[in-house]
Enzyme design. Structure first.
Site, short mmCIF file in Angstrom:
data_model
loop_
_atom_site.label_atom_id
_atom_site.label_comp_id
_atom_site.label_asym_id
_atom_site.label_seq_id
_atom_site.Cartn_x
_atom_site.Cartn_y
_atom_site.Cartn_z
N LYS A 15 0.83 -1.21 0.00
CA LYS A 15 0.00 0.00 0.00
C LYS A 15 0.86 1.26 0.00
O LYS A 15 0.61 2.20 -0.73
CB LYS A 15 -0.92 0.05 1.23
CG LYS A 15 -1.88 -1.11 1.36
CD LYS A 15 -2.87 -0.90 2.50
CE LYS A 15 -2.25 -0.75 3.88
NZ LYS A 15 -1.55 -1.95 4.39
N ARG A 90 -8.87 1.31 10.17
CA ARG A 90 -8.39 -0.06 10.34
C ARG A 90 -9.38 -0.91 11.11
O ARG A 90 -9.05 -2.01 11.53
CB ARG A 90 -7.08 -0.01 11.13
CG ARG A 90 -5.85 -0.41 10.33
CD ARG A 90 -4.66 -0.12 11.20
NE ARG A 90 -3.52 -0.90 10.89
CZ ARG A 90 -2.42 -0.40 10.31
NH1 ARG A 90 -2.38 0.86 9.94
NH2 ARG A 90 -1.39 -1.16 10.14
N ARG A 133 11.65 -6.12 4.70
CA ARG A 133 11.42 -4.72 4.32
C ARG A 133 12.45 -3.80 4.99
O ARG A 133 12.77 -3.93 6.16
CB ARG A 133 10.01 -4.30 4.76
CG ARG A 133 9.71 -2.86 4.43
CD ARG A 133 8.24 -2.58 4.48
NE ARG A 133 7.68 -2.68 5.82
CZ ARG A 133 6.40 -2.45 6.09
NH1 ARG A 133 5.57 -2.12 5.13
NH2 ARG A 133 5.95 -2.55 7.32
N ARG A 166 12.10 -1.32 10.42
CA ARG A 166 11.18 -0.89 11.48
C ARG A 166 11.19 -1.87 12.63
O ARG A 166 11.27 -3.08 12.43
CB ARG A 166 9.76 -0.81 10.90
CG ARG A 166 9.48 0.53 10.28
CD ARG A 166 8.17 0.54 9.59
NE ARG A 166 7.10 -0.12 10.33
CZ ARG A 166 5.84 -0.15 9.92
NH1 ARG A 166 5.52 0.42 8.79
NH2 ARG A 166 4.91 -0.76 10.63
N ARG A 177 0.53 -8.61 14.04
CA ARG A 177 -0.13 -7.60 13.21
C ARG A 177 -1.08 -8.24 12.21
O ARG A 177 -2.13 -7.69 11.91
CB ARG A 177 0.93 -6.75 12.48
CG ARG A 177 1.62 -5.77 13.44
CD ARG A 177 2.96 -5.31 12.93
NE ARG A 177 2.88 -4.48 11.76
CZ ARG A 177 3.90 -4.30 10.92
NH1 ARG A 177 5.05 -4.89 11.12
NH2 ARG A 177 3.76 -3.51 9.89
P1 AMP Z 1 1.72 0.61 9.81
O1 AMP Z 1 2.86 1.55 9.66
O2 AMP Z 1 0.51 1.07 9.04
O3 AMP Z 1 2.06 -0.82 9.53
O4 AMP Z 1 1.29 0.68 11.35
C1 AMP Z 1 2.18 0.29 12.38
C2 AMP Z 1 1.41 0.17 13.69
O5 AMP Z 1 0.83 1.44 14.04
C3 AMP Z 1 0.21 -0.79 13.64
O6 AMP Z 1 0.61 -2.14 13.86
C4 AMP Z 1 -0.64 -0.25 14.78
O7 AMP Z 1 -0.13 -0.63 16.04
C5 AMP Z 1 -0.44 1.26 14.65
N1 AMP Z 1 -1.45 1.87 13.77
C6 AMP Z 1 -1.26 2.41 12.53
N2 AMP Z 1 -2.42 2.87 12.01
C7 AMP Z 1 -3.35 2.61 12.96
C8 AMP Z 1 -4.75 2.82 13.02
N3 AMP Z 1 -5.45 3.36 12.01
N4 AMP Z 1 -5.40 2.42 14.14
C9 AMP Z 1 -4.75 1.87 15.18
N5 AMP Z 1 -3.43 1.62 15.17
C10 AMP Z 1 -2.74 1.98 14.08
#
Ligand code: AMP
Length: 221
Positions: A15, A90, A133, A166, A177
């Site tokens: 994405k 989400r 990644r 990360r 996740r």
């Molecule tokens: P991402 O960078 O999108 O993979 O997000 C990393 C982490 O941030 C996720 O595993 C969640 O813990 C938190 N996170 C990101 N976006 C959200 C969201 N919309 N709602 C809740 N937690 C989020």
């Protein structure tokens, strides 16, 4: 053309890569809640302190934290012509929160102005993708050590900065996740379908092919 794009799909489904391209192409901002939350953690804000514990466990950060971060961002001037949401909403409750924020700001509605793009990809492949990644902390370019490696191992092709992994891309957190995704986020597929705004994209393909298909979805409507 639609103004609000919601990119929906499991972690590591590509994405972020496609959002950056689309953001450049349409000149609208790419809003990624994961990055906004990580920035809060870096800045040691109150919201960041709360978010960290959840991110480290691969769980969703509570609604009030995410809503506050996203609302502040959507009110900025550069969002007036539209934006791409990556990683938000989400969960169903976040989609409902988004509908309320849109109602409050009065610019767009989910039904008339939004398109949700579902990145369809086999989740088993994705754990490996996540572990491999790497990203550039300077210019944000994303690499994958197996499918899209940098020319010089561990260094950014564009700005020569050392790449980073990360903290939550380790195997244990990555698996958590995915569980969170299946439980909380996947139901949005039906939610957006019922709303009549869902488009599906086969994301189990090379980056350029996905990009071509994405453009077709967006510009054909
Ligand atoms: P991402 O960078 O999108 O993979 O997000 C990393 C982490 O941030 C996720 O595993 C969640 O813990 C938190 N996170 C990101 N976006 C959200 C969201 N919309 N709602 C809740 N937690 C989020």
């Amino acid at each position: 053309m639609k103004k609000v794009f919601i990119f929906l799909g499991p972690p590591g489904s590509g994405k972020g890569t496609q959002t950056s391209r689309l953001s450049d192409k349409l000149s609208i901002p790419h809003i990624d809640t994961g990055s906004l939350l990580r920035k809060n953690i870096e800045d040691k804000t109150q919201l960041g302190i709360i978010a960290k514990g959840f991110i480290d466990k691969g769980q969703l950060v509570p609604l009030h934290v995410v809503s506050s971060v996203i609302k502040e961002r959507l009110l900025k001037e550069d969002c007036k012509n539209g934006y791409i949401l990556d990683g938000f909403p989400r969960s169903i409750e976040q989609a409902e929160a988004l509908a309320s924020i849109l109602e409050e700001t009065g610019e767009f509605t989910l039904k008339n102005d939004a398109m949700a793009v579902y990145f369809d990809v086999d989740t088993e492949i994705l754990v490996q993708r996540l572990i491999n990644r790497r990203s550039c902390p300077n210019c944000g370019t994303i690499y994958n050590l197996t499918s899209n490696p940098p020319k010089i191992m561990d260094y950014c092709d564009i700005c020569d900065t050392k790449l980073v992994q990360r903290a939550d891309d380790n195997e244990q957190t990555a698996r958590a996740r995915f569980e969170t995704y299946e439980r909380e986020t996947k139901p949005l597929y039906d939610y957006f379908k019922q709303l009549g705004i869902l488009k599906e994209l086969d994301a189990d393909k090379p980056i350029l092919e996905i990009w071509e298909n994405l453009k077709e979805l967006i510009f054909e409507q």
